[in-house]
Scaffold this active site. Structure first.
Site, short mmCIF file in Angstrom:
data_model
loop_
_atom_site.label_atom_id
_atom_site.label_comp_id
_atom_site.label_asym_id
_atom_site.label_seq_id
_atom_site.Cartn_x
_atom_site.Cartn_y
_atom_site.Cartn_z
N LEU A 1 114.72 50.66 47.14
CA LEU A 1 115.27 51.44 48.14
C LEU A 1 114.73 52.72 48.57
O LEU A 1 114.89 53.23 49.79
CB LEU A 1 116.97 51.43 47.91
N ASP B 1 120.85 70.81 46.48
CA ASP B 1 119.65 70.03 47.26
C ASP B 1 120.26 69.16 48.50
O ASP B 1 119.86 68.22 48.90
CB ASP B 1 118.87 69.14 46.22
C1 LIG Z 1 120.49 50.99 51.40
C2 LIG Z 1 119.83 52.20 50.92
C3 LIG Z 1 118.45 52.77 51.28
C4 LIG Z 1 117.84 53.59 50.74
C5 LIG Z 1 118.51 54.50 49.69
C6 LIG Z 1 119.78 54.25 49.29
C7 LIG Z 1 120.39 52.98 49.80
C8 LIG Z 1 120.18 54.98 48.41
C9 LIG Z 1 121.16 55.13 47.52
C10 LIG Z 1 121.16 56.11 46.74
C11 LIG Z 1 120.07 57.15 46.55
C12 LIG Z 1 120.19 58.15 45.40
C13 LIG Z 1 119.07 56.95 47.39
C14 LIG Z 1 118.86 56.13 48.20
N1 LIG Z 1 118.14 55.52 49.08
C15 LIG Z 1 116.80 56.28 49.44
C16 LIG Z 1 116.98 57.16 50.54
C17 LIG Z 1 118.10 58.11 50.20
N2 LIG Z 1 117.58 59.28 51.49
C18 LIG Z 1 122.49 56.04 45.91
O1 LIG Z 1 122.93 56.78 45.08
N3 LIG Z 1 123.16 54.75 46.39
C19 LIG Z 1 122.36 54.48 47.27
O2 LIG Z 1 122.81 53.46 47.87
#
Ligand SMILES: Cc1ccc2c(c1)c1c3c(c(C)cc1n2CCCN)C(=O)NC3=O
Length: 269
Positions: free
Chosen positions: A19, A139
Site C-alpha cells: 500500500l 510528523d
Molecule cells: C489503502 C491504503 C493505501 C495506502 C496506504 C494505506 C492504506 C496506509 C495505511 C497505513 C499507513 C501507515 C500507510 C498507508 N498507506 C501509504 C500512504 C499513506 N500516506 C495504516 O496505518 N493503515 C493503513 O491503511
C-alpha cells in the site's frame, strides 16, 4: 523491553499488496485468516547491529507501539497486534481505505470553508486527545491524514504514522531534527526543545514553500510568507486569523489544539 508475538505473522495473516513504503519499511494489505477481516501490516525492518544505518532501532519501534497502545481515538489509526522476527517487527493496524485527505481535496472541484472546518475539527480533536496525553506526533503532514472511507457524505479522518511520535515528559527537554522540511516548525529547524506546539505549526498548503528545502527552511525561520491571492482571495478573514494564530514562531504563543477548537472560525458563537 516489550515482548511482541514471536509466532510467524503469516500463520495468522495472509500478506497482500503493498500500500505504501517509507523510511520505516512497507505497509501492506493483510487478511486475518481466522476472521476474514482486512487490516494493514506495517513491516518495520530492524537494525541488524549498532553500527548499521539501515533499519530502525528496536527501542524506537517499542516507543511507537507503546504510544499507539495508549492512543485509542476515532480519529487515530488503531493498533491491533504486533509480531516480531529476528529482522523485523510487524504492526497490524486498522486498514484505512479512503486514501489521503490531500488527494480527496485535490479531486474535488472546490472545498467550502464549512467542509474544510468539518475535516479540521476531526484533526484537532485527534491532536487535542494525543496532546492531552503529552504525546506529540512530530510528523503531521497531508500524507499522514487519511480518510476511512471517501465515498460517504462526511468522510472520517484517520491520522497515521506515529513513527516520529514522542511522549513528552514535563521538565525533560526533547530535541529532534526529524520531520518533513516544508512542514516542520521553526523550533525544529533551530534545534530548540520541542513541545506539542510543534504539531500545531500549520501544515497543508505551506505558504513557506521555496524553490528548494534550504529556501523553504529559511522562509520558515524568517517567517517569510504571504497569503498569495491566487490561493487565498476567497478565504474569509476569520480563516486567515485562524491561520495567523498558528503560524506564530514562538511556540508558547501558538494556539493549542484545544484553543483552535474554540476559535470563532471553528466554533461560531
Ligand atoms: C489503502 C491504503 C493505501 C495506502 C496506504 C494505506 C492504506 C496506509 C495505511 C497505513 C499507513 C501507515 C500507510 C498507508 N498507506 C501509504 C500512504 C499513506 N500516506 C495504516 O496505518 N493503515 C493503513 O491503511
Amino acid at each position: 523491553m516489550s515482548q511482541f508475538k514471536l509466532q510467524n505473522v503469516e500463520d495468522y495473516y495472509e500478506i497482500g499488496e503493498v500500500l505504501g513504503s517509507g523510511h520505516f519499511g512497507q505497509v501492506r494489505a493483510v487478511l486475518e485468516r481466522a476472521s476474514g477481516v482486512r487490516w494493514a501490516g506495517k513491516f518495520l525492518k530492524l537494525r541488524r547491529n549498532a553500527s548499521s544505518r539501515l533499519g530502525l532501532e528496536r527501542l524506537s519501534v517499542e516507543r511507537e507501539v507503546e504510544i499507539l497502545q495508549s492512543l485509542q481515538h476515532p480519529n487515530i489509526m488503531a493498533l491491533r497486534d504486533v509480531f516480531e522476527s529476528r529482522a523485523e517487527v510487524v504492526l497490524i493496524v486498522e486498514l484505512i481505505c479512503g486514501g489521503e485527505l490531500f488527494d480527496f481535496i485535490a479531486e474535488k472541484e472546490s472545498l467550502s470553508e464549512d467542509e474544510a472546518i468539518e475535516f479540521l475539527k476531526q484533526i484537532l480533536k485527534g491532536v487535542a486527545f494525543m496532546h492531552s496525553k503529552h504525546i506529540a506526533h512530530f510528523d503531521l503532514k497531508p500524507e499522514n491524514i487519511m480518510l476511512a472511507d471517501k465515498t460517504v457524505p462526511h468522510p472520517h479522518i484517520k491520522m497515521i504514522d506515529f513513527g516520529l511520535a514522542h511522549r513528552l515528559t514535563p521538565g525533560e527537554e526533547y530535541m529532534s531534527l526529524s520531520g518533513t522540511p516544508q512542514y516542520i516548525a521553526p523550533e525544529v529547524i533551530n534545534y530548540e526543545p520541542l513541545s506539542e506546539a510543534a504539531d500545531m505549526w500549520l501544515s497543508g498548503l505551506s505558504p513557506f514553500q521555496g524553490e528548494n528545502d534550504e529556501e523553504t527552511l529559511k522562509n520558515i525561520v524568517g517567517m517569510i510568507y504571504e497569503f498569495e491571492d491566487i490561493y487565498f482571495s476567497q478565504t474569509s478573514a476569520m480563516a486567515k486569523d485562524f491561520i495567523e494564530k498558528l503560524l506564530i514562531k514562538d511556540a508558547v504563543e501558538r494556539m493549542t489544539a484545544e484553543e483552535c477548537l474554540l476559535h470563532p472560525w471553528i466554533k461560531p458563537l
